[in-house]
Write an enzyme that holds these catalytic residues in place. Structure first.
Site, short mmCIF file in Angstrom:
data_model
loop_
_atom_site.label_atom_id
_atom_site.label_comp_id
_atom_site.label_asym_id
_atom_site.label_seq_id
_atom_site.Cartn_x
_atom_site.Cartn_y
_atom_site.Cartn_z
N LYS A 216 7.63 9.40 2.15
CA LYS A 216 7.36 7.96 2.16
C LYS A 216 8.65 7.23 2.52
CE LYS A 216 5.82 3.76 0.87
NZ LYS A 216 5.75 3.33 -0.52
N ASP A 349 -2.54 0.73 -3.43
CA ASP A 349 -1.30 0.35 -4.11
C ASP A 349 -1.53 0.15 -5.61
OD1 ASP A 349 1.44 0.16 -3.91
OD2 ASP A 349 1.47 -1.79 -2.91
ZN LIG Z 1 3.06 1.09 -2.72
#
Ligand SMILES: [Zn+2]
Length: 437
Positions: A216, A349
């Site tokens: 990420k 998220d």
């Molecule tokens: Zn995130």
């Protein structure tokens, strides 16, 4: 099954050392464990067809057949699960979670240790699984707490979804993935901070060394970080190319947090596999993503929850100001990106809002222009493709893990039924069954 029971009985009268060995043998020679699930309706997520009266046969956690009940060959020892009034579909996939975090914002985040994060993760893994998400891609955690959580779930120590986990997110010094809350004398640095080509290469390799399944990165500024601009690019094109080259060579995909249009364009050009958020996506970025086959993982429902609950959750002003601007722009731009036909994978998220509400994302995706079937595909076949797990998750077919959910009604007509998942199975094990049998 019967063999292992008789061995266990024998163990009671034998010395412990011998028994340990015997149990080991019993596990490897255990008879296949069969389960048969009868579905009143089954949604084929690839075609959108709702098939009546289907039976799935499962052996050792994997699907071995699926088809009309009248033709199903059900082994005599199979445990039978009957869901005549339900619609069964593959277990859902959330490609953007932070299981080890809860909605705590700004200076409140600083008091949370890495061990505490791991325990928070155990709580949220269970909630996420019960909500019907049998697989997640977890993109960012401190101290490799997500890797520990993944391993604990795989070992059967805590209940939770299958996890593709990233470890700490890579980011520039002072960027969205650094820790910018404290003054210089505290020398606080985010775990994933790395600058320059050599720096990012080292960090990618270090994350993989400590267990990362995916890399990420923070390509642009963000909302929940102090002092940076969501529209400004953070990593350079050259740094991102170096990250992607190492990650892909070592068999890992790359997810890029990106709000600003230039950062989205550069990240896609560098070869990342998905753009997370994509708030200021424009036509040039859309064209680049379509050319490269980059997935868009827009995280939209968080805007509703965050703005409604900001005061109660002590959100600092320096986050709230950014949130109001970015979240409004995102709705408009993402809707345009959906209409332009970019590849979409489902992501939430979760952590910005409480875990377990993940399925609320579906209704927002539909509001912004996807059909309910497209939104469901984003959370099944598309997300599986993004994770590199096609044929294992996201579809109910022979060879796939027996991960499935069941709901009332037809989710292709009313996608909000996925907010009320009544049955969850992971790897052939029933995790939740409100249908009673
Ligand atoms: Zn995130």
């Amino acid at each position: 099954m019967s063999m292992s029971i008789s061995l266990k009985k024998t163990c009671n009268v034998l010395v412990a050392l011998f028994c340990l060995g015997t149990v080991g043998i019993a596990q490897t020679t255990q008879a296949p464990r069969h389960v048969a699930v009868h579905a009143g309706h089954l949604l084929d997520v690839k075609t959108g067809k709702l098939l009546a009266d289907q039976t799935l046969v499962i052996e050792d956690g994997k699907i071995i057949s699926v088809g009309a009940t009248a033709e199903a060959k059900i082994p005599a020892d199979a445990v039978r699960i009957d869901l005549p009034s339900a619609t069964v579909l593959p277990g859902l996939i959330d490609a953007h979670t932070h299981l080890t975090m809860d909605p705590k914002f700004g200076y409140e985040e600083l008091g949370i240790s890495v061990p505490r994060e791991a325990l928070t993760g155990a709580k949220n893994a269970r909630l996420t699984l019960l909500a019907g998400f049998t697989t997640v891609r977890n993109v960012g955690a401190s101290g490799f707490s997500d890797i520990a959580l993944r391993d604990a779930i795989n070992a059967g120590d805590v209940p939770g979804p299958r996890m593709v986990a990233s470890g700490p997110a890579l980011g520039i010094t002072g960027g969205h993935c650094d820790n910018n809350l404290l003054p210089y004398e505290y020398h606080a640095v985010g775990d994933g901070v790395a600058d320059g080509i050599a720096g990012v290469q080292h960090k990618v390799r270090e994350n993989i060394k400590y267990g990362a399944d995916v890399i990420k990165i923070c390509a642009t500024g963000g909302v929940l970080s102090k002092g940076d601009d969501p529209q400004a690019s953070q990593y350079t094109l050259e740094e991102m190319k170096a990250i992607v080259a190492d990650a892909h060579r070592l068999g890992r995909k790359v997810a890029a947090h990106a709000h600003g249009a230039q950062g989205i364009l550069w990240a896609s050009e560098a070869g990342v596999d998905s753009i997370e958020h994509g708030s200021y996506i424009d036509d040039a970025a859309i064209a680049e993503m379509k050319k490269n086959g980059t997935y868009l993982v827009a995280t939209l429902y968080l805007g509703d929850w965050f703005l409604e609950n900001a005061e109660r959750n002590h959100v600092p002003e320096f986050y709230l100001t950014k949130a109001k601007t970015v979240m409004a722009a995102a709705r408009k731009n993402i809707s345009h990106a959906f209409a332009s036909g970019v590849k979409v994978a489902f992501g939430t998220d979760a952590a910005v809002y409480p875990h377990g509400l993940n399925a609320h994302e579906f209704a927002v995706m539909v509001k912004l222009g996807l059909t309910p079937l497209q939104a469901i595909q984003a959370a099944t076949v598309n997300a599986a493709d993004l994770l590199g797990w096609s044929g294992k998750v996201g579809s109910l077919e022979p060879g796939a893990w027996a991960d499935m959910v069941a709901v009332d009604g037809d989710p292709v007509k009313d996608v909000t039924t996925l907010e009320r998942v009544k049955f969850v199975m992971k790897g052939g094990d029933v995790v939740k069954n409100e249908y009673g049998k």
